[in-house]
Scaffold this motif. Structure first.
Motif, PDB file in Angstrom:
ATOM      1  N   LEU A   1       0.783  -1.135   0.022  1.00 33.45           N
ATOM      2  CA  LEU A   1       0.004   0.132   0.134  1.00 33.45           C
ATOM      3  C   LEU A   1       0.855   1.281  -0.020  1.00 33.45           C
ATOM      4  O   LEU A   1       0.682   2.279  -0.744  1.00 33.45           O
ATOM      5  CB  LEU A   1      -1.067  -0.245   1.177  1.00 33.45           C
TER       6      LEU A   1
ATOM      7  N   TYR B   1       2.060   1.900  -3.505  1.00 31.92           N
ATOM      8  CA  TYR B   1       1.096   2.367  -4.203  1.00 31.92           C
ATOM      9  C   TYR B   1       1.135   3.733  -4.069  1.00 31.92           C
ATOM     10  O   TYR B   1       0.637   4.475  -4.967  1.00 31.92           O
ATOM     11  CB  TYR B   1      -0.167   1.619  -4.461  1.00 31.92           C
ATOM     12  N   ALA B   2       1.093   4.038  -2.864  1.00 36.89           N
ATOM     13  CA  ALA B   2       0.503   5.570  -2.459  1.00 36.89           C
ATOM     14  C   ALA B   2       1.621   6.471  -3.204  1.00 36.89           C
ATOM     15  O   ALA B   2       1.317   7.596  -3.415  1.00 36.89           O
ATOM     16  CB  ALA B   2       0.512   5.813  -0.759  1.00 36.89           C
TER      17      ALA B   2
ATOM     18  N   ARG C   1       0.447   6.776  -7.028  1.00 35.68           N
ATOM     19  CA  ARG C   1      -1.005   6.788  -7.158  1.00 35.68           C
ATOM     20  C   ARG C   1      -1.196   8.101  -7.792  1.00 35.68           C
ATOM     21  O   ARG C   1      -2.097   8.221  -8.923  1.00 35.68           O
ATOM     22  CB  ARG C   1      -1.655   6.837  -5.678  1.00 35.68           C
TER      23      ARG C   1
ATOM     24  N   HIS D   1      -0.131   7.804 -11.409  1.00 41.40           N
ATOM     25  CA  HIS D   1      -1.013   6.806 -11.970  1.00 41.40           C
ATOM     26  C   HIS D   1      -2.404   7.439 -12.395  1.00 41.40           C
ATOM     27  O   HIS D   1      -2.820   7.528 -13.518  1.00 41.40           O
ATOM     28  CB  HIS D   1      -1.328   5.616 -11.234  1.00 41.40           C
ATOM     29  N   CYS D   2      -2.948   8.228 -11.338  1.00 41.79           N
ATOM     30  CA  CYS D   2      -4.428   8.741 -11.512  1.00 41.79           C
ATOM     31  C   CYS D   2      -4.403   9.798 -12.740  1.00 41.79           C
ATOM     32  O   CYS D   2      -5.249   9.933 -13.565  1.00 41.79           O
ATOM     33  CB  CYS D   2      -4.869   9.276 -10.406  1.00 41.79           C
TER      34      CYS D   2
ATOM     35  N   CYS E   1      -4.595   8.249 -15.980  1.00 43.96           N
ATOM     36  CA  CYS E   1      -6.090   7.539 -16.299  1.00 43.96           C
ATOM     37  C   CYS E   1      -7.011   8.436 -16.802  1.00 43.96           C
ATOM     38  O   CYS E   1      -8.085   7.976 -17.529  1.00 43.96           O
ATOM     39  CB  CYS E   1      -6.498   6.690 -14.801  1.00 43.96           C
TER      40      CYS E   1
ATOM     41  N   CYS F   1      -4.246  -1.009 -16.030  1.00 43.02           N
ATOM     42  CA  CYS F   1      -4.300  -2.133 -14.821  1.00 43.02           C
ATOM     43  C   CYS F   1      -3.446  -3.204 -14.818  1.00 43.02           C
ATOM     44  O   CYS F   1      -3.682  -4.167 -13.851  1.00 43.02           O
ATOM     45  CB  CYS F   1      -5.662  -2.687 -15.018  1.00 43.02           C
TER      46      CYS F   1
ATOM     47  N   ALA G   1       1.612  -0.774 -12.789  1.00 46.45           N
ATOM     48  CA  ALA G   1       1.046   0.249 -12.307  1.00 46.45           C
ATOM     49  C   ALA G   1       2.139   0.833 -10.883  1.00 46.45           C
ATOM     50  O   ALA G   1       1.942   1.985 -10.822  1.00 46.45           O
ATOM     51  CB  ALA G   1      -0.347  -0.240 -11.618  1.00 46.45           C
ATOM     52  N   LEU G   2       2.595  -0.073 -10.186  1.00 46.99           N
ATOM     53  CA  LEU G   2       3.520   0.487  -9.198  1.00 46.99           C
ATOM     54  C   LEU G   2       5.020   0.682  -9.552  1.00 46.99           C
ATOM     55  O   LEU G   2       5.735   1.163  -8.831  1.00 46.99           O
ATOM     56  CB  LEU G   2       3.524  -0.875  -7.933  1.00 46.99           C
TER      57      LEU G   2
END
Length: 80
Positions: A2, A5-6, A9, A12-13, A16, A56, A60-61
C-alpha cells in the motif's frame, strides 16, 4: 504494498483521467458513429486487453516500466 502504491498513485491517476473522458465520449455516440464504434469493437478479440493493460497491468507500481497508452481506433475507420 500500500505504501508503494501511495507513492505512485497521483501520477497513475493523472495518466488514467484523459482516457476515461475519451472513453465516456466513445460510449455515448449516436447514429452512424455508434454503428461504426460497434463495428470496431466487434472486430477485436474478446481476450485482447490492449486498451487497458497500460492502466491495470502489473506495472502500475513501477511508473518507469509503464507501457505506452493504447492507440485509439477512430470509429470513422470502420466499414459498415
Amino acid at each position: 504494498m500500500l505504501t508503494a502504491y501511495a507513492a505512485v498513485r497521483v501520477g497513475h491517476c493523472r495518466r488514467c483521467i484523459p482516457p476515461a473522458f475519451a472513453r465516456g465520449e466513445l460510449w455515448h455516440l449516436d447514429g452512424d458513429q455508434r454503428l461504426r464504434r460497434n463495428a470496431v469493437v466487434r472486430e477485436r478479440d474478446a481476450h485482447d486487453y490492449g486498451f487497458t493493460d497500460w492502466m491495470c497491468g502489473p506495472t502500475a507500481l513501477s511508473p518507469t516500466r509503464n507501457p505506452a497508452r493504447f492507440t485509439p481506433v477512430p470509429p470513422a475507420s470502420a466499414r459498415l
